[in-house]
Design a protein around this motif. Sequence first.
Motif, PDB file in Angstrom:
ATOM      1  N   ASP A 186     -21.016  32.090 -19.273  1.00  0.00           N
ATOM      2  CA  ASP A 186     -21.382  31.983 -20.688  1.00  0.00           C
ATOM      3  C   ASP A 186     -20.953  33.199 -21.492  1.00  0.00           C
ATOM      4  O   ASP A 186     -21.253  33.303 -22.684  1.00  0.00           O
ATOM      5  CB  ASP A 186     -22.885  31.736 -20.851  1.00  0.00           C
ATOM      6  CG  ASP A 186     -23.737  32.879 -20.321  1.00  0.00           C
ATOM      7  OD1 ASP A 186     -23.175  33.898 -19.855  1.00  0.00           O
ATOM      8  OD2 ASP A 186     -24.977  32.768 -20.369  1.00  0.00           O
ATOM      9  N   THR A 187     -20.259  34.133 -20.845  1.00  0.00           N
ATOM     10  CA  THR A 187     -19.710  35.291 -21.538  1.00  0.00           C
ATOM     11  C   THR A 187     -18.224  35.356 -21.213  1.00  0.00           C
ATOM     12  O   THR A 187     -17.842  35.595 -20.059  1.00  0.00           O
ATOM     13  CB  THR A 187     -20.427  36.585 -21.113  1.00  0.00           C
ATOM     14  OG1 THR A 187     -21.823  36.485 -21.459  1.00  0.00           O
ATOM     15  CG2 THR A 187     -19.826  37.799 -21.820  1.00  0.00           C
ATOM     16  N   LEU A 188     -17.388  35.123 -22.211  1.00  0.00           N
ATOM     17  CA  LEU A 188     -15.948  35.004 -21.981  1.00  0.00           C
ATOM     18  C   LEU A 188     -15.205  35.115 -23.301  1.00  0.00           C
ATOM     19  O   LEU A 188     -15.819  35.196 -24.377  1.00  0.00           O
ATOM     20  CB  LEU A 188     -15.617  33.662 -21.319  1.00  0.00           C
ATOM     21  CG  LEU A 188     -15.802  32.404 -22.186  1.00  0.00           C
ATOM     22  CD1 LEU A 188     -14.845  31.306 -21.725  1.00  0.00           C
ATOM     23  CD2 LEU A 188     -17.256  31.906 -22.111  1.00  0.00           C
ATOM     24  N   VAL A 189     -13.896  35.113 -23.211  1.00  0.00           N
ATOM     25  CA  VAL A 189     -13.027  35.141 -24.393  1.00  0.00           C
ATOM     26  C   VAL A 189     -12.193  33.861 -24.393  1.00  0.00           C
ATOM     27  O   VAL A 189     -11.626  33.495 -23.372  1.00  0.00           O
ATOM     28  CB  VAL A 189     -12.120  36.384 -24.373  1.00  0.00           C
ATOM     29  CG1 VAL A 189     -11.133  36.351 -25.539  1.00  0.00           C
ATOM     30  CG2 VAL A 189     -12.958  37.659 -24.427  1.00  0.00           C
ATOM     31  N   MET A 190     -12.145  33.208 -25.539  1.00  0.00           N
ATOM     32  CA  MET A 190     -11.455  31.923 -25.656  1.00  0.00           C
ATOM     33  C   MET A 190     -10.399  32.021 -26.760  1.00  0.00           C
ATOM     34  O   MET A 190     -10.720  32.362 -27.900  1.00  0.00           O
ATOM     35  CB  MET A 190     -12.459  30.817 -25.986  1.00  0.00           C
ATOM     36  CG  MET A 190     -11.875  29.423 -26.131  1.00  0.00           C
ATOM     37  SD  MET A 190     -13.155  28.204 -26.621  1.00  0.00           S
ATOM     38  CE  MET A 190     -14.128  28.065 -25.110  1.00  0.00           C
ATOM     39  N   ASP A 191      -9.157  31.743 -26.424  1.00  0.00           N
ATOM     40  CA  ASP A 191      -8.094  31.698 -27.419  1.00  0.00           C
ATOM     41  C   ASP A 191      -7.941  30.265 -27.910  1.00  0.00           C
ATOM     42  O   ASP A 191      -7.848  29.330 -27.099  1.00  0.00           O
ATOM     43  CB  ASP A 191      -6.774  32.184 -26.822  1.00  0.00           C
ATOM     44  CG  ASP A 191      -6.821  33.669 -26.459  1.00  0.00           C
ATOM     45  OD1 ASP A 191      -7.653  34.389 -27.033  1.00  0.00           O
ATOM     46  OD2 ASP A 191      -6.034  34.091 -25.596  1.00  0.00           O
ATOM     47  N   VAL A 192      -7.906  30.093 -29.228  1.00  0.00           N
ATOM     48  CA  VAL A 192      -7.879  28.750 -29.805  1.00  0.00           C
ATOM     49  C   VAL A 192      -6.829  28.651 -30.892  1.00  0.00           C
ATOM     50  O   VAL A 192      -6.373  29.649 -31.452  1.00  0.00           O
ATOM     51  CB  VAL A 192      -9.252  28.370 -30.410  1.00  0.00           C
ATOM     52  CG1 VAL A 192     -10.333  28.362 -29.342  1.00  0.00           C
ATOM     53  CG2 VAL A 192      -9.622  29.320 -31.555  1.00  0.00           C
ATOM     54  N   TYR A 193      -6.465  27.400 -31.176  1.00  0.00           N
ATOM     55  CA  TYR A 193      -5.561  27.098 -32.282  1.00  0.00           C
ATOM     56  C   TYR A 193      -6.250  26.072 -33.166  1.00  0.00           C
ATOM     57  O   TYR A 193      -6.827  25.095 -32.665  1.00  0.00           O
ATOM     58  CB  TYR A 193      -4.235  26.541 -31.759  1.00  0.00           C
ATOM     59  CG  TYR A 193      -3.227  26.283 -32.840  1.00  0.00           C
ATOM     60  CD1 TYR A 193      -2.733  27.327 -33.608  1.00  0.00           C
ATOM     61  CD2 TYR A 193      -2.774  24.997 -33.113  1.00  0.00           C
ATOM     62  CE1 TYR A 193      -1.800  27.106 -34.610  1.00  0.00           C
ATOM     63  CE2 TYR A 193      -1.838  24.759 -34.110  1.00  0.00           C
ATOM     64  CZ  TYR A 193      -1.354  25.822 -34.856  1.00  0.00           C
ATOM     65  OH  TYR A 193      -0.434  25.604 -35.856  1.00  0.00           O
ATOM     66  N   ILE A 194      -6.209  26.285 -34.463  1.00  0.00           N
ATOM     67  CA  ILE A 194      -6.890  25.395 -35.397  1.00  0.00           C
ATOM     68  C   ILE A 194      -5.863  24.447 -36.011  1.00  0.00           C
ATOM     69  O   ILE A 194      -4.960  24.868 -36.743  1.00  0.00           O
ATOM     70  CB  ILE A 194      -7.608  26.200 -36.502  1.00  0.00           C
ATOM     71  CG1 ILE A 194      -8.551  27.233 -35.867  1.00  0.00           C
ATOM     72  CG2 ILE A 194      -8.385  25.264 -37.416  1.00  0.00           C
ATOM     73  CD1 ILE A 194      -9.182  28.184 -36.864  1.00  0.00           C
ATOM     74  N   THR A 195      -6.001  23.175 -35.694  1.00  0.00           N
ATOM     75  CA  THR A 195      -5.079  22.166 -36.212  1.00  0.00           C
ATOM     76  C   THR A 195      -5.694  21.475 -37.430  1.00  0.00           C
ATOM     77  O   THR A 195      -6.915  21.475 -37.602  1.00  0.00           O
ATOM     78  CB  THR A 195      -4.751  21.114 -35.149  1.00  0.00           C
ATOM     79  OG1 THR A 195      -5.915  20.299 -34.928  1.00  0.00           O
ATOM     80  CG2 THR A 195      -4.343  21.764 -33.835  1.00  0.00           C
ATOM     81  N   SER A 196      -4.843  20.877 -38.238  1.00  0.00           N
ATOM     82  CA  SER A 196      -5.337  20.177 -39.420  1.00  0.00           C
ATOM     83  C   SER A 196      -5.927  18.810 -39.071  1.00  0.00           C
ATOM     84  O   SER A 196      -6.763  18.282 -39.794  1.00  0.00           O
ATOM     85  CB  SER A 196      -4.208  20.006 -40.444  1.00  0.00           C
ATOM     86  OG  SER A 196      -3.098  19.349 -39.845  1.00  0.00           O
TER      87      SER A 196
END
Length: 247
Positions: A186-196
């Motif tokens: 529950d403790t981590l780093v998440m890389d994300v991309y925001i799409t339309s």
Amino acid sequence: MSQSSNIFRTNEWYTALEPFTWHTKFVKLQDFMIEALSRGMDEEEARAFLYSSQGKEMMSELIEPLADIPGNAFVFVDSCAPTDTERFENKRGAVYSPRSALFYLLQSKKIAKAAAEGKVEYICLRPFRRITRAREFRLFIYKGELSAMSQYHLNRHYRRLEGVKDKYWKQAVEFVKKTVWRLPVDTLVMDVYITSSKGFLIIDLNPWGGDTDPLLLRTWERDWSVPAGIQVMAPPTAISGDVKVSF
């Protein structure tokens, strides 16, 4: 290796988070294939390997999954991507054939290091998407809650973010609630991309601290229980008035 450390490999977290990322195919690697990736070849060595019997066998494993992906593909391994290669620099990693995919995987020093450390088991394949850099973010999730969110590419200020950053933060809070409970950490780093169209999509998961870059959060030495909100690059400072320069 513990389950919590394995979860940062794409093949481990994909099953739990498949609805929240791009459709991905996985090719299990034989030992000789992992050993080949661990060498970190130069261009000449990589070309020679592709003409060998082992190289041809590796390429044959990629034919079917690549054929199922329309257009170009993005090819990486379960623990990292070949972001240190010429292909990524010039074309952001887009490949179109088993030969071009393997050619750049073999040249990546990042992949070679991971393979030598026993952190590579699969080649992973996704449809290639040209990512708009202003839409890529790093989420810092502390004890199941979103603590901070940073612009990922720190090359410049994106003016367009000023009008949407509060909306992005609220959406990120809800996205974390929908996803993090599915993981064994529950403790981590998440890389994300925001799409339309689909909203947030997960690019990668990273362990907390250590070699993971805190980006605009600057340091891991802070009170993560206090949310820091969304952090974006500030606009350039304009200098006004008389400016005297001496040489």
